[in-house]
Scaffold this motif. Sequence first.
Motif, PDB file in Angstrom:
ATOM      1  N   ALA A   1      -8.356  -8.116  10.138  1.00 44.46           N
ATOM      2  CA  ALA A   1      -7.624  -8.715   8.828  1.00 44.46           C
ATOM      3  C   ALA A   1      -6.476  -7.815   8.422  1.00 44.46           C
ATOM      4  O   ALA A   1      -6.899  -6.833   7.801  1.00 44.46           O
ATOM      5  N   SER A   2      -5.412  -8.165   8.708  1.00 41.46           N
ATOM      6  CA  SER A   2      -4.177  -7.179   8.228  1.00 41.46           C
ATOM      7  C   SER A   2      -4.338  -7.213   6.829  1.00 41.46           C
ATOM      8  O   SER A   2      -3.740  -6.059   6.240  1.00 41.46           O
ATOM      9  N   ALA A   3      -4.435  -8.012   5.967  1.00 40.45           N
ATOM     10  CA  ALA A   3      -4.548  -8.023   4.506  1.00 40.45           C
ATOM     11  C   ALA A   3      -5.429  -7.004   3.860  1.00 40.45           C
ATOM     12  O   ALA A   3      -4.969  -6.377   2.911  1.00 40.45           O
ATOM     13  N   LEU A   4      -6.531  -6.837   4.588  1.00 41.33           N
ATOM     14  CA  LEU A   4      -7.344  -5.819   4.309  1.00 41.33           C
ATOM     15  C   LEU A   4      -6.738  -4.542   4.157  1.00 41.33           C
ATOM     16  O   LEU A   4      -6.952  -3.254   3.169  1.00 41.33           O
ATOM     17  N   TYR A   5      -6.220  -4.106   5.522  1.00 41.77           N
ATOM     18  CA  TYR A   5      -5.363  -2.634   5.576  1.00 41.77           C
ATOM     19  C   TYR A   5      -4.450  -2.851   4.563  1.00 41.77           C
ATOM     20  O   TYR A   5      -3.909  -1.523   3.978  1.00 41.77           O
ATOM     21  N   LEU A   6      -3.507  -3.789   4.425  1.00 42.72           N
ATOM     22  CA  LEU A   6      -2.361  -3.883   3.380  1.00 42.72           C
ATOM     23  C   LEU A   6      -2.876  -3.329   1.917  1.00 42.72           C
ATOM     24  O   LEU A   6      -2.310  -2.460   1.402  1.00 42.72           O
TER      25      LEU A   6
ATOM     26  N   GLU B   1      -2.362   0.139  -0.242  1.00 40.76           N
ATOM     27  CA  GLU B   1      -1.912   0.232  -1.838  1.00 40.76           C
ATOM     28  C   GLU B   1      -2.554   0.948  -2.540  1.00 40.76           C
ATOM     29  O   GLU B   1      -2.312   1.636  -3.339  1.00 40.76           O
ATOM     30  N   ALA B   2      -4.237   0.879  -2.420  1.00 36.94           N
ATOM     31  CA  ALA B   2      -5.117   1.620  -3.207  1.00 36.94           C
ATOM     32  C   ALA B   2      -4.713   2.866  -2.914  1.00 36.94           C
ATOM     33  O   ALA B   2      -4.964   3.954  -3.825  1.00 36.94           O
ATOM     34  N   LYS B   3      -4.604   3.294  -1.757  1.00 38.41           N
ATOM     35  CA  LYS B   3      -4.522   4.672  -1.090  1.00 38.41           C
ATOM     36  C   LYS B   3      -3.202   5.236  -1.938  1.00 38.41           C
ATOM     37  O   LYS B   3      -3.312   6.500  -2.248  1.00 38.41           O
ATOM     38  N   GLU B   4      -2.186   4.468  -1.562  1.00 40.76           N
ATOM     39  CA  GLU B   4      -0.842   4.984  -2.185  1.00 40.76           C
ATOM     40  C   GLU B   4      -0.884   5.131  -3.683  1.00 40.76           C
ATOM     41  O   GLU B   4      -0.387   6.344  -4.071  1.00 40.76           O
TER      42      GLU B   4
ATOM     43  N   ALA C   1      -0.608   9.778   3.186  1.00 43.27           N
ATOM     44  CA  ALA C   1      -0.903   9.756   4.603  1.00 43.27           C
ATOM     45  C   ALA C   1      -1.592   8.551   4.996  1.00 43.27           C
ATOM     46  O   ALA C   1      -1.534   7.880   5.857  1.00 43.27           O
ATOM     47  N   GLY C   2      -2.783   8.336   4.133  1.00 39.01           N
ATOM     48  CA  GLY C   2      -3.624   7.334   4.524  1.00 39.01           C
ATOM     49  C   GLY C   2      -3.192   6.088   4.211  1.00 39.01           C
ATOM     50  O   GLY C   2      -3.378   5.124   5.172  1.00 39.01           O
ATOM     51  N   ALA C   3      -2.352   5.987   3.264  1.00 37.14           N
ATOM     52  CA  ALA C   3      -1.641   4.695   2.901  1.00 37.14           C
ATOM     53  C   ALA C   3      -0.981   4.272   4.038  1.00 37.14           C
ATOM     54  O   ALA C   3      -0.713   3.139   4.584  1.00 37.14           O
ATOM     55  N   LYS C   4      -0.182   5.093   4.747  1.00 36.05           N
ATOM     56  CA  LYS C   4       1.012   4.951   5.699  1.00 36.05           C
ATOM     57  C   LYS C   4       0.028   4.571   7.016  1.00 36.05           C
ATOM     58  O   LYS C   4       0.536   3.629   7.572  1.00 36.05           O
ATOM     59  N   GLU C   5      -1.066   5.226   7.185  1.00 35.68           N
ATOM     60  CA  GLU C   5      -1.724   4.695   8.213  1.00 35.68           C
ATOM     61  C   GLU C   5      -2.227   3.152   8.183  1.00 35.68           C
ATOM     62  O   GLU C   5      -2.250   2.505   9.011  1.00 35.68           O
ATOM     63  N   ASP C   6      -2.601   2.874   7.041  1.00 36.09           N
ATOM     64  CA  ASP C   6      -3.045   1.571   6.792  1.00 36.09           C
ATOM     65  C   ASP C   6      -2.037   0.418   6.642  1.00 36.09           C
ATOM     66  O   ASP C   6      -2.301  -0.628   7.387  1.00 36.09           O
ATOM     67  N   TYR C   7      -0.661   0.875   6.496  1.00 36.60           N
ATOM     68  CA  TYR C   7       0.414   0.057   6.600  1.00 36.60           C
ATOM     69  C   TYR C   7       0.687  -0.184   8.004  1.00 36.60           C
ATOM     70  O   TYR C   7       1.164  -1.291   8.426  1.00 36.60           O
ATOM     71  N   LYS C   8       0.585   0.907   8.723  1.00 34.86           N
ATOM     72  CA  LYS C   8       0.991   0.770  10.099  1.00 34.86           C
ATOM     73  C   LYS C   8      -0.096  -0.225  10.896  1.00 34.86           C
ATOM     74  O   LYS C   8       0.232  -0.898  11.691  1.00 34.86           O
ATOM     75  N   LYS C   9      -1.414   0.059  10.299  1.00 37.71           N
ATOM     76  CA  LYS C   9      -2.324  -0.804  11.021  1.00 37.71           C
ATOM     77  C   LYS C   9      -2.206  -2.228  10.759  1.00 37.71           C
ATOM     78  O   LYS C   9      -2.411  -3.227  11.651  1.00 37.71           O
TER      79      LYS C   9
END
Length: 181
Positions: free
Chosen positions: A58-63, A67-70, A76-84
């Motif tokens: 589910a891409s929405a979960l990573y998105l 946001e929460a990480k950012e 860095a973690g946020a960037k990984e999640d946006y990429k995923k």
Amino acid sequence: KNIIFDEQGAYDDFKLSIQINPNHVEPYYELSKIDIKRENYISAIEYLDKAIEIFPDASALYLLRGEAKEKGGNYAGAKEDYKKSLELNPEDNWADYQFDCLEDMENRDEEFNREFEKLTKYINENPNDPEGYFNRGYMQSCYDVDKNIVLSDFDKAIELNPNYIDAKLRSEERRVGKECR
């Protein structure tokens, strides 16, 4: 319960829902949204981690986890999640935008560090030149550096040259909270 009118009641109901069916994604997702709104980023990330365990595609979960990480400062973690999120849904313009913003921020930080080092080296080599202090203070004011640090450079420029009008002007602007221009 209605999240808009009874946020705490909805939160409690979502937690109860997890007790009833811990393998349903939606309560974790909704709890994380409420926690992000409340600035409880660690809790939001924990709920999203569980949701991703249940539904890893589910891409929405990573998105949302990005946001929460950012917001929690883990860029860095946020960037990984946006990429995923983008890998799972290449058409997601918002994930693409968020990823690009973090890339720009990284580049901006690198540029700031390079300029700061150059100006500091100049000041060390020319400690009586007010222009070096003024330029470093002005550059820092454009990058949201602590006001007192910026003011110390402006004050040093004025100390070295009491007639330094630009330094006096920028110093006063920073003291009253005006932004870089």
